[in-house]
Design a protein around this motif. Structure first.
Motif, PDB file in Angstrom:
ATOM      1  N   TYR A  32       0.818  -1.231   0.000  1.00  0.00           N
ATOM      2  CA  TYR A  32       0.000   0.000   0.000  1.00  0.00           C
ATOM      3  C   TYR A  32       0.838   1.262   0.000  1.00  0.00           C
ATOM      4  O   TYR A  32       0.604   2.188  -0.777  1.00  0.00           O
ATOM      5  N   ASN A  35       2.518   2.009  -3.327  1.00  0.00           N
ATOM      6  CA  ASN A  35       1.534   2.385  -4.341  1.00  0.00           C
ATOM      7  C   ASN A  35       0.964   3.769  -4.076  1.00  0.00           C
ATOM      8  O   ASN A  35       0.766   4.557  -4.984  1.00  0.00           O
ATOM      9  N   ASN A  36       0.714   4.029  -2.787  1.00  0.00           N
ATOM     10  CA  ASN A  36       0.132   5.319  -2.445  1.00  0.00           C
ATOM     11  C   ASN A  36       1.115   6.454  -2.724  1.00  0.00           C
ATOM     12  O   ASN A  36       0.726   7.553  -3.077  1.00  0.00           O
ATOM     13  N   LEU A  38       3.402   6.457  -5.122  1.00  0.00           N
ATOM     14  CA  LEU A  38       3.350   6.688  -6.573  1.00  0.00           C
ATOM     15  C   LEU A  38       2.104   7.471  -6.936  1.00  0.00           C
ATOM     16  O   LEU A  38       2.125   8.381  -7.763  1.00  0.00           O
ATOM     17  N   TRP A  39       1.026   7.087  -6.280  1.00  0.00           N
ATOM     18  CA  TRP A  39      -0.267   7.754  -6.508  1.00  0.00           C
ATOM     19  C   TRP A  39      -0.158   9.238  -6.213  1.00  0.00           C
ATOM     20  O   TRP A  39      -0.563  10.082  -6.997  1.00  0.00           O
ATOM     21  N   ARG A  42       2.120  11.341  -8.589  1.00  0.00           N
ATOM     22  CA  ARG A  42       1.561  11.727  -9.882  1.00  0.00           C
ATOM     23  C   ARG A  42       0.364  12.654  -9.759  1.00  0.00           C
ATOM     24  O   ARG A  42       0.042  13.374 -10.672  1.00  0.00           O
ATOM     25  N   LEU A  43      -0.295  12.621  -8.602  1.00  0.00           N
ATOM     26  CA  LEU A  43      -1.514  13.427  -8.482  1.00  0.00           C
ATOM     27  C   LEU A  43      -1.272  14.791  -7.877  1.00  0.00           C
ATOM     28  O   LEU A  43      -1.992  15.729  -8.151  1.00  0.00           O
ATOM     29  N   ARG A  45       0.534  18.206  -7.365  1.00  0.00           N
ATOM     30  CA  ARG A  45       1.384  19.121  -8.127  1.00  0.00           C
ATOM     31  C   ARG A  45       1.641  20.351  -7.283  1.00  0.00           C
ATOM     32  O   ARG A  45       0.802  20.743  -6.478  1.00  0.00           O
ATOM     33  N   PHE A 185      -3.972  18.987  -5.370  1.00  0.00           N
ATOM     34  CA  PHE A 185      -4.352  17.738  -5.994  1.00  0.00           C
ATOM     35  C   PHE A 185      -4.707  18.005  -7.432  1.00  0.00           C
ATOM     36  O   PHE A 185      -5.467  18.915  -7.737  1.00  0.00           O
ATOM     37  N   MET A 186      -4.132  17.180  -8.279  1.00  0.00           N
ATOM     38  CA  MET A 186      -4.492  17.348  -9.666  1.00  0.00           C
ATOM     39  C   MET A 186      -5.865  16.727  -9.823  1.00  0.00           C
ATOM     40  O   MET A 186      -6.117  15.629  -9.375  1.00  0.00           O
ATOM     41  N   GLY A 187      -6.738  17.467 -10.406  1.00  0.00           N
ATOM     42  CA  GLY A 187      -8.061  16.908 -10.603  1.00  0.00           C
ATOM     43  C   GLY A 187      -8.514  17.225 -11.986  1.00  0.00           C
ATOM     44  O   GLY A 187      -7.715  17.559 -12.846  1.00  0.00           O
ATOM     45  N   MET A 188      -9.792  17.131 -12.165  1.00  0.00           N
ATOM     46  CA  MET A 188     -10.291  17.542 -13.449  1.00  0.00           C
ATOM     47  C   MET A 188     -10.151  19.052 -13.559  1.00  0.00           C
ATOM     48  O   MET A 188      -9.918  19.730 -12.580  1.00  0.00           O
TER      49      MET A 188
ATOM     50  N   ILE B 228      -1.264   0.678  -9.588  1.00  0.00           N
ATOM     51  CA  ILE B 228      -1.153   1.845  -8.706  1.00  0.00           C
ATOM     52  C   ILE B 228      -2.552   2.258  -8.239  1.00  0.00           C
ATOM     53  O   ILE B 228      -2.783   2.556  -7.071  1.00  0.00           O
ATOM     54  N   GLY B 231      -3.791  -0.362  -5.780  1.00  0.00           N
ATOM     55  CA  GLY B 231      -2.968  -0.395  -4.569  1.00  0.00           C
ATOM     56  C   GLY B 231      -3.167   0.820  -3.691  1.00  0.00           C
ATOM     57  O   GLY B 231      -3.121   0.725  -2.464  1.00  0.00           O
ATOM     58  N   TYR B 246      -7.156   9.158  -9.342  1.00  0.00           N
ATOM     59  CA  TYR B 246      -6.097   8.620 -10.189  1.00  0.00           C
ATOM     60  C   TYR B 246      -6.675   7.941 -11.425  1.00  0.00           C
ATOM     61  O   TYR B 246      -6.224   8.154 -12.541  1.00  0.00           O
TER      62      TYR B 246
END
Lengths: 550, 359
Positions: A32, A35-36, A38-39, A42-43, A45, A185-188, B228, B231, B246
């Motif tokens: 977890y 993965n979190n 990495l999450w 990328r999200l 910014r 948070f990158m969002g729409m 990802i 997870g 995501y």
């Protein structure tokens, strides 16, 4: 149908489901954190939120500089396919040569500016084309609604909106918008939606000048008209309050701030603060004040002004006077007389007064790059040097130094710091800065009173007669300085008039100078004094200054 | 211990759970894509709900209808789907990402391969029921069915959709296996695929990925993103933080083929567990119904439906976590997709019809 085969199948399916749950559990529980991470990476910014640069306003709140939208076109050479069709379309839309476009695109970077500051029309065209790898950044750009008016005071910014000259540079720290770096948070699209009231608080502070746009533009028009008549190469005018606030400061020729790239840098300098020149007879103010202040010269003393030799040099007067009273030396602006006065005062005391008036030092006006002027060192000052200085030759001063020297007489003996900025107000409305009015007594009240009287006489019946306005007491001094060229002084002059009014309670100090006027005679009293009068008349009407009682 | 009504209840509950999870997750996964591509956040969710309603109505109609009609009707459906596949082959379809899998009729577009799946199940059931014990005979019980299936597979391969073709063959062979065909025949039936794979590996080891389309760059990227996405959900998911974003930004096809990943991000392990159990219960109840039914044709239909749903789920789940090579197949009842949703609801209607007429 075979039951046991169905059983096998069911077990097989069940096994896969268990395997799947193990795999999911491994990713979600054991793995977890990774993965979190990495999450998040990328999200999340880092976003820079920036307001807009503060406005510049005149003393009455009229805008002199503000922001307008500004679009820049960039390309990503990696995704942009530089085929012929795209190139032609792009070069047509942007108005850039194809070859130049190609050379711009030949870059290993992923971001290349194609054109900054494109118009709305070009933008529409580009949007219609929809070429991959070409994008638009919207920002803002400074706009100066008054164009030429006060252009040299306001100054300008570079493309990144950093002040380069003038007030824009001097108060850049206040004008610069606040900048927030936030984790977002990158969002729409639109999660970081623009709330305009929030963005407004991020704006830079607004700078209120002491300049009055109405006076400034009147002064500019008057100078322009006068220059058209007398053919001067350059002209400057400063209008100042006796306590230091600069109400107008105009130089001619001027330039349009919005088209400044069309002018060479030398044309963009503010010659009122940056250029030094020999002032001529205006400088006799210092000699006069020194004579009265030190008490070394009695006011009833008479001076013979026939001719005079200092060492090998002969001092000239414009007109030949035989005998002049102390007052008349200044009223008639006799060089010989003033030299005699200064010789009576003495070199050291005279230098003391030059320093008291602030010559040879920056006045401290809030303008970048102010000049100090040039004064011969006291130890290397010979008699002839001293004699020249007495009537304002062999010394270099700035316009603002002269103007503040006259304001010392006008305000009753206080040395002041001229200033251009009245106050700075944050977007929330709090005052961040208020002009600091420096006041330092350097002359006795009685001295300034006596000097004022003599200066009034200059306008009343002396060289400055053309500055007279009936019903008002005006004090002033003319000056006609020769401009040093190759092999000594030539015929070209700097013709000036400086003065203040009304003399009983001075409201404005005005300096008018014309450099190299082409009409003869080119005396300051002939060329500059009428311009002074026009400006003074306007100010009297504008500010509602009443006539004296008697 | 379990009676008939228990199986039916389990079936209905499972389908309900899956459908609701699907609506929730399609909404969560599609609205960003929907805004950027359709200029409204509701495009996909509106259609999903509409198809659920349509599917439920059709399911009810099929439930009231006597399933025995399908015994003869299987030929009709077979020819119909054959015709549609031919239409695709002759280029009447809509191409999406290089594969021609959609057919547009009027304002509607649908996937003929879904109809093919349905009709092949019916045809196989009808065939096996007719042959009875003769299915152990290669020439009478195996070959005719196998050839029909191969013909269909070829039409699907040229779409090109090799994965679906393999899935069709494997599904039918599994039905035959459970029905009692000889294992030797089954292996024989699988052998062309095995041989083909070995052949490709031997001749062009480096081009395996091209033939199978399994391991090309984007697919691997998609699986990484999927892992990802799943997870990051952790045990309980990110629903409390307003859902994970995501999947919306980095995971293509989050609302259909990779719906489980989004589910994992939003609802964590718990969510995936619930859905997995629901799918298993669905398959389990269908198999139990198959065991209970007396009529041969109905039994094989049930069996085929169960196996088909099981395989589809397995491929979808395996893809989402990288246990199986990537294959774009919807998760029954959960993924977005009108054709598959309606087909699955119709199938459920047929199942209920079978149960109610085999008391």
């Amino acid at each position: 149908m075979k039951r046991n085969r169905l059983g096998f199948l069911a077990i097989g399916i069940g096994c896969f489901f268990v395997l799947f749950l193990f795999k999911v559990g491994y990713e979600q529980i054991v793995n977890y954190r990774q993965n979190n991470l990495l999450w998040k990476k990328r999200l999340i910014r880092f976003v820079k939120i920036e307001g807009k640069r503060g406005k510049i306003l005149d003393v009455k709140g009229q805008m002199l500089a503000f922001n307008i939208p500004f679009y820049s076109v960039f390309a990503d050479p990696f995704t942009f396919s530089a085929d012929k069709k795209n190139l032609v379309l792009l070069s047509r839309a942007l108005g850039i040569n194809k070859k130049k476009l190609l050379s711009q695109l030949e870059s290993s970077r992923r971001f290349v500016w194609l054109k900054r500051n494109v118009t709305n029309k070009t933008l529409e065209k580009l949007k219609g084309l929809n070429i991959r790898g070409v994008g638009v950044v919207d920002g803002y750009r400074r706009f100066y609604p008054e164009g030429n008016v006060a252009s040299r005071i306001i100054g300008f910014c570079d493309v990144d909106n950093e002040g380069l000259e003038g007030i824009e540079k001097e108060y850049n720290d206040y004008l610069c918008p606040k900048c927030l770096h936030i984790e977002a948070f990158m969002g729409m699209k639109g999660i970081l939606s623009r709330k305009d009231d929030f963005y407004d608080t991020m704006n830079g502070a607004d700078v209120f000048l002491t300049i009055d746009e109405n006076v400034q533009s009147f002064v500019r028009q008057t100078l322009k008209k006068a220059v058209e008549e007398n053919g001067a190469k350059k002209a400057l005018c400063i209008v100042m309050k006796p306590e230091g606030a600069i109400v107008a400061c105009s130089t001619f020729p001027d330039f349009n701030l919005n088209l400044r790239s069309a002018y060479s840098y030398s044309k963009q300098r503010n010659s009122a603060f940056l250029d030094v020149w020999e002032p001529g007879s205006i400088f006799k103010l210092v000699s006069l004040s020194a004579a009265i202040g030190t008490g070394k010269v009695k006011r009833d003393k008479m001076f013979t002004c026939g001719s005079m030799r200092v060492g090998k040099h002969i001092i000239h007067d414009v007109y030949r006077y035989d005998e002049l009273s102390f007052d008349d030396v200044f009223v008639k602006s006799s060089n010989i007389g003033v030299v005699k006065v200064v010789f009576d005062v003495g070199k050291k005391r005279f230098y003391d007064y030059v320093a008291r008036f602030g010559f040879g030092r920056k006045t401290g006006v809030d303008f970048p790059g102010e000049a100090r002027g040039l004064i011969r060192d006291v130890t290397s000052c010979s008699d002839i040097n001293l004699a020249n200085m007495a009537f304002g030759q062999g010394i270099a001063v700035t316009g603002i130094q002269l103007c503040s020297a006259f304001s010392i007489i006008a305000n009753g003996g206080f040395k002041i710091k001229p200033y251009l900025v009245e106050k700075i107000v944050s977007p929330e409305g709090t005052v961040l800065y208020k002009a600091y009015k420096k006041k330092e007594r350097i002359l006795k009240q009685s001295t300034t009173q006596a000097v004022k009287e003599i200066l009034e006489k200059v306008v009343e019946k002396g060289t400055g007669k053309r500055a007279r306005i009936s019903g008002f007491r005006i004090a002033g001094k003319t000056g006609t300085a020769q401009i040093p060229g190759k092999g000594g002084y030539g015929k070209e002059t700097v013709s000036s008039f400086a003065g203040f009014f009304p003399a009983e309670n001075p409201q404005f100090v005005v300096l008018v100078s014309f450099f190299e006027p082409q009409v003869r005679p080119s005396y300051g009293g002939v060329i500059a004094a009428p311009v002074f009068r026009d400006i003074a008349q306007m100010l009297i009407g504008y500010e509602g200054i009443s006539k004296e009682w008697n | 211990m379990f009676n008939k009504s228990f199986d039916v209840q389990l079936l209905i509950i499972s389908v309900t759970v899956l459908t609701l999870a699907g609506i929730l997750e399609v909404w969560s996964s599609s609205f960003v894509y929907s805004i950027s591509h359709k200029h409204t956040p509701y495009f996909f969710i509106e259609r999903q709900v509409a198809f659920v309603v349509l599917g439920a109505i059709l399911a009810y109609l099929f439930y009231r209808m006597d399933y025995n009609i399908l015994r003869k009707g299987s030929y009709f459906f077979l020819f119909l789907s054959f015709f549609f596949l031919l239409l695709l082959y002759f280029g009447f379809g809509d191409s999406i990402r290089g594969a021609c899998r959609w057919l547009k009729i009027g304002g509607f577009s649908f996937q003929p391969s879904e109809l093919a799946r349905f009709s092949i199940i019916l045809y196989t059931a009808q065939f096996l029921a007719k042959k009875g014990n003769k299915i152990i005979n290669f020439r009478i019980g195996f070959l005719p069915l196998y050839l029909v299936i191969c013909l269909f597979s070829l039409l699907v391969i040229v779409e090109p959709d090799v994965g679906s073709a393999i899935l069709i063959v494997v599904t039918v062979l599994t039905i035959m296996y459970v029905a009692g065909a000889r294992i030797l025949h089954i292996i024989l039936g699988l052998s062309p695929m095995i041989a083909g794979t070995i052949f490709v590996i031997l001749i062009h080891p480096s081009k395996v990925h091209r033939v199978t389309q399994f391991f090309n760059h984007t697919v691997i990227f998609q699986v990484q993103q999927s892992l990802i996405t799943i997870g990051s959900g952790g045990l309980f998911g990110k629903w409390a933080q307003g859902g994970g974003s995501y999947k919306n930004l980095f995971l293509p096809d989050a609302y259909n083929d990779f719906i489980l990943s989004g589910l994992g991000e939003d609802f964590g392990f718990i969510g995936i567990f619930v859905v997995t159990v629901a799918i298993f219960c669905l398959i389990f109840s269908i198999f139990r119904i198959a065991l209970r039914v007396k009529d041969d044709f109905a039994r094989y239909v049930c069996l085929g439906i169960g196996i088909s749903i099981a395989y589809q789920s397995i491929v979808n789940m395996g893809t989402a976590v990288g246990l199986l090579p990537s294959k774009g197949i919807t998760l029954p009842f959960v993924s977005y997709g009108g054709t598959s949703l309606v087909t699955n609801f119709v199938i459920m209607g047929i199942l209920l019809s079978i149960v109610s007429r085999n008391a």
